[in-house]
Design an enzyme around this catalytic site. Structure first.
Site, short mmCIF file in Angstrom:
data_model
loop_
_atom_site.label_atom_id
_atom_site.label_comp_id
_atom_site.label_asym_id
_atom_site.label_seq_id
_atom_site.Cartn_x
_atom_site.Cartn_y
_atom_site.Cartn_z
N GLY A 18 -23.41 -18.67 -2.35
CA GLY A 18 -23.73 -17.27 -2.07
C GLY A 18 -23.29 -16.79 -0.69
O GLY A 18 -23.98 -15.99 -0.06
N LYS A 19 -22.13 -17.29 -0.23
CA LYS A 19 -21.62 -16.82 1.08
C LYS A 19 -21.37 -15.33 1.06
O LYS A 19 -21.65 -14.63 2.03
CB LYS A 19 -20.31 -17.55 1.42
CG LYS A 19 -20.43 -19.02 1.65
CD LYS A 19 -19.14 -19.62 2.20
CE LYS A 19 -17.92 -19.38 1.32
NZ LYS A 19 -18.04 -20.01 -0.02
N ASP A 57 -16.28 -10.83 -4.15
CA ASP A 57 -17.22 -10.68 -3.03
C ASP A 57 -17.08 -9.33 -2.34
O ASP A 57 -18.04 -8.84 -1.74
CB ASP A 57 -17.01 -11.80 -2.00
CG ASP A 57 -17.74 -13.09 -2.39
OD1 ASP A 57 -18.76 -12.98 -3.09
OD2 ASP A 57 -17.29 -14.18 -2.01
N ILE A 106 -8.90 -29.05 2.14
CA ILE A 106 -7.65 -29.05 2.91
C ILE A 106 -7.15 -27.63 3.12
O ILE A 106 -6.74 -27.25 4.22
CB ILE A 106 -6.58 -29.91 2.20
CG1 ILE A 106 -6.97 -31.38 2.27
CG2 ILE A 106 -5.20 -29.69 2.83
CD1 ILE A 106 -6.07 -32.30 1.46
N GLU A 107 -7.23 -26.81 2.07
CA GLU A 107 -6.64 -25.47 2.16
C GLU A 107 -7.42 -24.54 3.09
O GLU A 107 -6.90 -23.51 3.52
CB GLU A 107 -6.50 -24.84 0.76
CG GLU A 107 -7.78 -24.73 -0.02
CD GLU A 107 -7.95 -25.88 -1.02
OE1 GLU A 107 -8.46 -25.62 -2.12
OE2 GLU A 107 -7.58 -27.02 -0.69
N PRO A 117 -27.37 -33.56 3.03
CA PRO A 117 -26.14 -32.78 2.74
C PRO A 117 -25.84 -31.75 3.84
O PRO A 117 -24.69 -31.55 4.21
CB PRO A 117 -26.46 -32.10 1.40
CG PRO A 117 -27.46 -32.99 0.76
CD PRO A 117 -28.30 -33.52 1.89
N LYS A 156 -36.43 -30.80 11.97
CA LYS A 156 -35.55 -31.94 11.74
C LYS A 156 -34.09 -31.49 11.65
O LYS A 156 -33.20 -32.08 12.26
CB LYS A 156 -35.97 -32.65 10.45
CG LYS A 156 -35.12 -33.87 10.10
CD LYS A 156 -35.59 -34.50 8.79
CE LYS A 156 -34.71 -35.67 8.40
NZ LYS A 156 -35.11 -36.25 7.10
N ASP A 158 -34.03 -19.02 -3.18
CA ASP A 158 -33.63 -18.32 -4.41
C ASP A 158 -34.57 -17.14 -4.65
O ASP A 158 -35.79 -17.26 -4.46
CB ASP A 158 -33.70 -19.26 -5.62
CG ASP A 158 -32.76 -20.44 -5.51
OD1 ASP A 158 -31.88 -20.40 -4.63
OD2 ASP A 158 -32.89 -21.40 -6.30
N CYS A 202 -12.22 1.22 -19.88
CA CYS A 202 -10.83 0.76 -19.90
C CYS A 202 -10.42 0.32 -21.31
O CYS A 202 -10.18 1.16 -22.15
CB CYS A 202 -10.63 -0.35 -18.87
SG CYS A 202 -8.89 -0.67 -18.47
N HIS A 205 -12.57 2.32 -14.10
CA HIS A 205 -13.66 1.35 -13.97
C HIS A 205 -14.75 1.93 -13.06
O HIS A 205 -14.75 1.69 -11.85
CB HIS A 205 -13.14 0.04 -13.38
CG HIS A 205 -12.30 -0.75 -14.32
ND1 HIS A 205 -12.81 -1.75 -15.12
CD2 HIS A 205 -10.97 -0.69 -14.59
CE1 HIS A 205 -11.84 -2.28 -15.84
NE2 HIS A 205 -10.72 -1.65 -15.55
N GLU A 264 -17.72 1.04 -12.64
CA GLU A 264 -18.62 0.04 -12.06
C GLU A 264 -18.27 -0.31 -10.62
O GLU A 264 -19.13 -0.74 -9.84
CB GLU A 264 -18.62 -1.24 -12.92
CG GLU A 264 -17.33 -2.03 -12.95
CD GLU A 264 -16.38 -1.65 -14.07
OE1 GLU A 264 -15.59 -2.50 -14.49
OE2 GLU A 264 -16.43 -0.48 -14.51
#
Length: 546
Positions: free
Chosen positions: A17-18, A72, A148-149, A190, A223, A240, A380, A506, A508
């Site tokens: 969710g960035k 996004d 890498i990209e 993580p 922590k 969430d 459309c 469109h 929306e």
């Protein structure tokens, strides 16, 4: 004031969710009176997402200037008032395309062209291009740390801090704190590894947005802060939520905007989120519900219709209703008893798409809506198939079709845009971006918009064939919207039906939670009217039997 930037990165896994985080931070800063702009860098080699499968990438969001961009950018526009263009979304492919064009032209004067400094300079120039006239520019880097990209983009934002200083840059890192059911505890490892990966390329995050399904304890925040070398108050519980429109409110509770302003040395007025609080209150306290069936080609992956789903939510919120969406695979309606799958819905919507797969199922859904007086909204492809269905079943042109699905059809009710004749390249060759549409007074479209001239965004290769106009309008179809020069048909509808409207554009893409799109609001209202009518009829039947 010099340009100030907030850089949003992600770690551990994708889809944390960035984009929503960046949009929500923009929303909070706007609520404090600041002017923000947002941009997204995508690390893939495609020049833009226009040729990518919706199953892989989700929807393609179209801006006013006709750019095919990442979904996004839809979040950015829904959560803020930023005016986005093709400059707000760049891919590795587009950046390399620009560099290679310059190299072929001789712009580098014989120098060896390298990732550093040439690629990173191009990335930094792109950021600077959208920064003027804004208080804060929020830059999201797609992908995850360790890809890498993504490295050239991360290197570019590292250099931006070196050049601009700490008081003009903030690094926000979105990471995961998973709940391990077997151990019955949250795990921070993580997140620690993700930050370690960031540190290895020279970036120290300032704020950590920890995605989790429960609140982080004070002990756990301490922590994470200790191991990741940041302030404890900068460890944010990004929990969430049931409605994405609650994210700005949850970020506000955690003080994300206060931290960003502190790090950027910006003085701003207190935030005002009263309108967002009202939206969330409505979302959690609806007076009733409305059920909409979306008959599409890419329904297995909901992100394929991200803006569409949100626009329906906005329309429902406008009437204080809870939206219940049922996704129906169009191919599944290509059976004799298709009516059974469509019974009981308050409204039916057929969205955009490309290719012939599932078209017959869409035509069945449209026929069902037309004949059973169920509100129908076609967008459309949904407008094009509505015209084909009307031609086949009302005008009795049994083989009416689009040249997209059957190039040899005798009745090309829909055919390729005239200016695209002979154009076979796929990327960026459609009718794209904002175009003006003139509405006919007294029509459903005119009533919804309350205006005679509108501007909407397009993304299509085919158009209504006006050679069939007199035949279809003579049988009851009404053309209620066209381009100012009357070249293209933009909106069709059926008078006398509770709601039957198809539009070539469109709508929306321009809907916001605080500013619901008129057509979606009108469609939801009609669908709810159908619901109450059906319930009343059912109650009368029960009463009569009693």
């Amino acid at each position: 004031m010099s340009s100030k930037y907030i850089f949003v990165t992600g770690g551990v896994v994708s889809s944390l969710g960035k984009g929503l985080a960046a949009a929500s931070i923009g929303c909070l800063l706007e609520s404090r009176g600041l002017k923000v702009n947002l941009m997204k860098f995508d690390p893939y080699l495609n020049v833009d997402p226009g040729t990518m499968s919706p199953f892989q990438h989700g929807e393609v969001f179209v801006t006013d200037d006709g750019a095919e961009t990442d979904l996004d950018l839809g979040h950015y526009e829904r959560f803020t008032h930023a005016h986005l263009t093709r400059d707000n979304n760049l891919t590795t492919g587009r950046i390399y395309e620009q560099i290679i064009t310059k190299e072929r032209r001789g712009d580098y004067l014989g120098k060896t062209v390298q990732v550093i400094p040439h690629v990173t300079n191009e990335i930094k120039n792109a950021m600077r291009k959208v920064a003027p006239h804004n208080d804060v520019t929020i830059v999201e880097i797609g992908g995850t740390v360790g890809d890498i990209e993504s490295l050239p983009f991360l290197e570019a934002i590292r250099q931006m801090r070196q050049e601009l200083g700490r008081e003009n840059t903030v690094f926000v890192h979105v990471t995961l704190v998973p709940w391990i059911a077997a151990a019955q505890e949250l795990k921070t490892k993580p997140t620690q590894h993700s930050v370690k990966e960031m540190l290895s390329i020279g970036i120290q995050p300032d704020i950590l947005l920890c995605r989790t399904d429960r609140f982080l304890s004070r002990e756990m925040k301490g922590k994470i802060a200790l191991f990741c070398n940041i302030e404890e108050r900068a460890v944010i519980t990004a929990k969430d939520v049931a409605s994405i429109y609650e994210v700005p409110l949850s970020f506000a509770e955690e003080g994300v905007d206060e931290l960003a302003l502190k790090y950027l040395h910006i003085e701003a007025k207190p935030r005002d989120l009263s309108r967002w609080e009202e939206i969330v209150r409505r979302a959690y306290n609806p007076k009733d519900e409305v059920s909409i069936a979306i008959v599409g080609k890419y329904v297995e992956y909901e992100d394929s219709y991200k803006s569409l789903k949100e626009a329906l939510v906005h329309g429902a919120l406008a009437h204080n209703l809870k939206l219940r969406v049922t996704w129906i695979e169009a191919e599944g309606l290509e059976v004799e008893n298709y009516q059974e799958q469509l019974a009981g819905f308050d409204g039916i919507l057929v969205p955009g798409g490309f290719g012939k797969r599932g078209i017959e199922g869409m035509l069945n859904a449209i026929r069902y809506a037309r004949e059973n007086q169920v509100p129908y909204f076609g967008i459309c492809l949904g407008m094009q198939t509505a015209c084909i269905e009307f031609a086949r079943n009302v005008c009795k042109l049994a083989d009416a079709n689009s040249s997209e699905f059957d190039p040899a059809t005798a009745h090309r009710v829909i055919y390729k845009l005239r200016e695209l004749t002979g154009v076979e390249e796929m990327g960026g060759t459609m009718r794209l971006g904002a175009w003006t549409c003139v509405l006919t007074p007294g029509t459903l479209a005119h009533e919804a918009y309350g205006a005679t001239e509108i501007s909407e965004r397009h993304r299509h290769r085919y158009e209504f064939n006006r050679e069939y106009e007199s035949l279809l309008t003579g049988a009851g179809l009404r053309i209620s919207g066209t381009t100012p020069d009357a070249t293209y048909v933009e909106i069709v509808e059926i008078p006398g039906h509770p709601f039957f409207l198809g539009c070539q554009f469109h709508p929306e893409f321009k809907s916001k939670p605080l500013e619901p799109h008129p057509l979606f609001s009108a469609f939801v209202k009609a669908s709810y009217g159908n619901r109450t009518k059906q319930l009343s009829a059912a109650q009368e039947t029960v009463a009569a039997k009693a």
